[in-house]
Design an enzyme around this catalytic site. Structure first.
Site, PDB file in Angstrom:
ATOM      1  N   ARG A  99       0.760  -1.341   0.041  1.00 54.95           N
ATOM      2  CA  ARG A  99       0.077   0.003  -0.170  1.00 54.95           C
ATOM      3  C   ARG A  99       0.780   1.181  -0.001  1.00 54.95           C
ATOM      4  O   ARG A  99       1.532   1.368   0.866  1.00 54.95           O
ATOM      5  CB  ARG A  99      -0.919   0.079   1.264  1.00 54.95           C
ATOM      6  N   HIS A 144      -3.003  10.938   0.600  1.00 57.71           N
ATOM      7  CA  HIS A 144      -2.330  10.833   1.888  1.00 57.71           C
ATOM      8  C   HIS A 144      -1.854  12.166   2.419  1.00 57.71           C
ATOM      9  O   HIS A 144      -0.622  12.295   2.492  1.00 57.71           O
ATOM     10  CB  HIS A 144      -1.311   9.637   1.904  1.00 57.71           C
ATOM     11  N   GLU A 189      -7.742   8.405   5.919  1.00 55.79           N
ATOM     12  CA  GLU A 189      -7.929   9.118   7.353  1.00 55.79           C
ATOM     13  C   GLU A 189      -8.490  10.461   6.889  1.00 55.79           C
ATOM     14  O   GLU A 189      -7.850  11.458   7.473  1.00 55.79           O
ATOM     15  CB  GLU A 189      -6.832   8.985   8.076  1.00 55.79           C
ATOM     16  N   ASN A 330      -7.582   1.898   9.366  1.00 57.08           N
ATOM     17  CA  ASN A 330      -6.660   2.208  10.145  1.00 57.08           C
ATOM     18  C   ASN A 330      -6.840   1.777  11.772  1.00 57.08           C
ATOM     19  O   ASN A 330      -7.723   2.655  12.184  1.00 57.08           O
ATOM     20  CB  ASN A 330      -5.754   3.321   9.887  1.00 57.08           C
ATOM     21  N   TYR A 332      -4.911   1.693  15.552  1.00 60.71           N
ATOM     22  CA  TYR A 332      -3.503   1.542  16.263  1.00 60.71           C
ATOM     23  C   TYR A 332      -3.845   1.260  17.785  1.00 60.71           C
ATOM     24  O   TYR A 332      -3.139   0.868  18.424  1.00 60.71           O
ATOM     25  CB  TYR A 332      -2.703   2.761  16.141  1.00 60.71           C
ATOM     26  N   GLU A 399      -3.675  -0.173   7.874  1.00 61.19           N
ATOM     27  CA  GLU A 399      -2.804   0.370   8.941  1.00 61.19           C
ATOM     28  C   GLU A 399      -2.793  -0.361  10.274  1.00 61.19           C
ATOM     29  O   GLU A 399      -4.051  -0.345  10.832  1.00 61.19           O
ATOM     30  CB  GLU A 399      -2.426   1.671   8.951  1.00 61.19           C
TER      31      GLU A 399
HETATM   32  C1  GBH Z   1      -1.641   7.054  10.742  1.00 61.83           C
HETATM   33  O1  GBH Z   1      -2.472   7.791  11.503  1.00 61.83           O
HETATM   34  C2  GBH Z   1      -1.396   7.970   9.421  1.00 61.83           C
HETATM   35  O2  GBH Z   1      -2.153   7.241   8.490  1.00 61.83           O
HETATM   36  C3  GBH Z   1       0.126   7.650   9.027  1.00 61.83           C
HETATM   37  O3  GBH Z   1       0.593   8.538   8.020  1.00 61.83           O
HETATM   38  C4  GBH Z   1       1.098   7.625  10.225  1.00 61.83           C
HETATM   39  O4  GBH Z   1       2.495   7.489  10.030  1.00 61.83           O
HETATM   40  C5  GBH Z   1       0.737   6.733  11.482  1.00 61.83           C
HETATM   41  O5  GBH Z   1      -0.517   7.064  11.603  1.00 61.83           O
HETATM   42  C6  GBH Z   1       1.455   6.620  12.491  1.00 61.83           C
HETATM   43  O6  GBH Z   1       1.316   7.967  13.315  1.00 61.83           O
HETATM   44  O7  GBH Z   1      -0.548  13.598  18.552  1.00 61.83           O
HETATM   45  O8  GBH Z   1      -2.067  13.215  20.190  1.00 61.83           O
HETATM   46  O9  GBH Z   1      -2.457  15.077  18.524  1.00 61.83           O
HETATM   47  C7  GBH Z   1      -3.224   7.159  12.664  1.00 61.83           C
HETATM   48  C8  GBH Z   1      -4.171   8.316  13.411  1.00 61.83           C
HETATM   49  C9  GBH Z   1      -4.292  10.445  13.916  1.00 61.83           C
HETATM   50  C10 GBH Z   1      -3.042   9.228  15.218  1.00 61.83           C
HETATM   51  C11 GBH Z   1      -3.514  11.866  14.567  1.00 61.83           C
HETATM   52  C12 GBH Z   1      -2.133  10.226  15.672  1.00 61.83           C
HETATM   53  C13 GBH Z   1      -2.491  12.583  16.640  1.00 61.83           C
HETATM   54  C14 GBH Z   1      -2.435  12.330  18.195  1.00 61.83           C
HETATM   55  N1  GBH Z   1      -3.271   9.546  13.853  1.00 61.83           N
HETATM   56  N2  GBH Z   1      -3.158  11.433  15.988  1.00 61.83           N
HETATM   57  S1  GBH Z   1      -1.938  13.749  19.040  1.00 61.83           S
END
Ligand code: GBH
Length: 494
Positions: A99, A144, A189, A330, A332, A399
């Site tokens: 991807r 992206h 996202e 996605n 996490y 993801e």
């Molecule tokens: C992904 O988003 C992205 O799609 C990717 O590009 C990125 O590299 C990957 O995460 C790893 O970070 O800092 O407390 O304000 C995941 C969702 C949304 C999680 C924004 C982090 C910021 C939280 N992300 N969020 S904060």
């Protein structure tokens, strides 16, 4: 005597095999494993061979102080020049798909399709051919987060005209790459780039929370729907491909068993995932009713003559509803939700509209990102919620991954993947969630947006100080290659 013995031996043998198979966690044969990256995070070559400026180029150059250690993606992992090495790594991993995302300003330097950058087309053509030569399928994200700066100068995603410009861009991609790509994702996202970009401090840094974020989301949904319909009309018959969208869904667990926290958690799920999923994947379409109701009500209380959440026409609702062949998800981490009992402030705010307060348990294992805690059970709950809410859509996990300190000995990454894959396996086998593939984020360390190069998600470590951005396999790369090649979790590892 002989026959009795052989009977017992045979029985014991079958018994042993059955037990061993029961213990072994295997995904269906057709299930696919892949790895992910995104253009701005790995390519570098920010002003090379005709590429135009993106909002991330502009933002990191004009506000270096906002990015950790003043880093930027000017060279990143230099995958613009090193993509063959990247594909080698994928071959070593034995993954079935890759991807990656296309940089809009590399294809259309000014954002509009009157001028196409042939070098940009050539770069992705070479990458696609290299993947094909290694039997790795492409899964391509059109957007992206690296919007052409020229379009941001017109208001970017807050300007309704952008939906048409996105359709023009998508058409260029289908024409140029449609014979090599059969699975597309329009957006990565939208929640993140609308909420953090137009409502917060990611590029373009508009910080209009509770206002510009909703305008952004509205136009992204229109743009997505239009591209889906355009593909059906102009390309589906000849190219026979599939178009989906990637949405981000952290699990939202009620902080207590109280009714109000249960309710608050459900509202947060609707604001986070439902904002984009409900218009596309629900039977009724349009925004989640609770989102509509809360934002309309709070806007009124704040003296706005109209709701801060825009309204779709009935044609738009129909156009957007059902506009995806599959869902990219996605995932996490997990949050706890408590009801926010504060009074409504006069200032618009997405968080106030949503009315939940998020936290994470201090005892949840940490990563190297403040927001990311290791909570595998949340993954299974998130998938079950999606199944129930949207009639069990075909889903690809686009993801999932963890950031750790630099270093090759990343047994904690192995544990993370292993734990999340076990949760996923339960969701698929026991709960019958319709998940057909899993993507680890990321193939290699990359530019982690506002966190610069400080947060490392890669199966491969990148040495940014070396001239050729040397990539070295971490322990987790060996683990993931076993998973991808056998489709089973190794019984013992590390
Ligand atoms: C992904 O988003 C992205 O799609 C990717 O590009 C990125 O590299 C990957 O995460 C790893 O970070 O800092 O407390 O304000 C995941 C969702 C949304 C999680 C924004 C982090 C910021 C939280 N992300 N969020 S904060």
């Amino acid at each position: 005597m002989d026959s009795v013995l052989s009977y017992f031996l045979c029985f014991a043998f079958i018994g042993a095999r059955v037990t061993a198979e029961n213990e072994k966690i295997c995904f269906p044969n057709k299930f696919l494993f892949g790895v992910a990256t995104a253009a701005y995070q790995i390519e570098g070559a920010w002003n090379v061979s005709g590429k135009g400026e993106s909002i991330w180029d502009r933002y990191t150059h004009s506000h270096p102080e906002r990015v950790f250690d003043h880093h930027n993606g000017d060279t990143a992992a230099d995958s613009y020049h090193l993509f063959k090495r990247d594909v080698d790594m994928m071959e070593q991993l034995g993954v079935q798909f890759y991807r990656f995302s296309v940089s809009w300003p590399r294809i259309l330097p000014n954002g509009l399709s009157n001028e196409i950058n042939e070098d940009g087309i050539k770069y992705y053509t070479l990458l696609l051919d290299e993947l094909k030569a290694h039997n790795i399928m492409p899964l391509v994200t059109m957007y992206h987060w690296d919007l052409p700066q020229s379009l941001q100068d017109l208001g970017g995603w807050t300007n309704p005209i952008i939906a048409d410009y996105f359709v023009d861009y998508a058409r260029v991609l289908f024409e140029a790459f449609g014979d090599k790509v059969d699975t597309w994702l329009t957006f990565n996202e939208p929640f993140s780039f609308c909420f953090d970009g137009y409502g917060g401090y990611d590029a373009p840094g508009a910080h209009g929370s509770g206002f510009e974020d909703y305008l952004c989301g509205h136009n992204v949904l229109r743009a997505h729907g239009k591209v889906y319909r355009m593909y059906q009309q102009e390309f589906a018959e000849t190219q026979k491909g599939h178009v989906g969208i990637t949405l981000d869904f952290a699990w939202q667990e009620p902080a207590t068993t109280s009714d109000e926290d249960q309710h608050a958690a459900e509202v947060v799920r609707q604001f986070f995932l439902g904002w984009f999923a409900h218009p596309i994947f629900s039977e009724t379409g349009d925004y989640p009713p609770i989102m509509r109701k809360r934002i309309d009500y709070i806007s009124k209380r704040q003296n706005f003559p109209r709701s801060r959440l825009p309204t779709f026409t009935s044609d738009e609702i129909r156009m957007i509803r059902g506009s995806a062949d599959f869902l990219g998800l996605n995932h996490y981490t997990t949050y706890l939700v408590k009801r926010n009992r504060n009074k409504i402030a006069p200032q618009p705010s997405f968080m106030t509209d949503m009315g939940g307060i998020l936290s994470q348990k201090p005892e949840w294992p940490k990563s190297n990102s403040t927001w990311l805690k290791v909570v595998p059970w949340g993954f299974r709950k998130a998938l079950n919620w999606v199944k129930a809410a949207y009639n069990n859509p075909i889903t690809i996990i686009t993801e999932n991954g963890i950031s750790l300190e630099p270093g090759l000995q990343d047994s904690r990454r192995v544990n993370y993947i292993d734990g999340y894959l076990r949760a996923l396996h339960n969701a698929i086998i026991k709960d019958k969630c319709n998940v057909v593939g899993y993507t680890y984020w990321s193939l290699l360390d990359n530019f982690e947006w506002m966190r610069g190069f400080s947060e490392r998600f890669g199966l491969y470590e990148v040495n940014y100080d070396s001239t050729n951005k040397t990539r070295t396999a971490r322990i987790s790369a060996g683990y993931y290659s076993k998973v991808a090649q056998t489709k089973c979790l190794p019984v013992s590892w590390v």
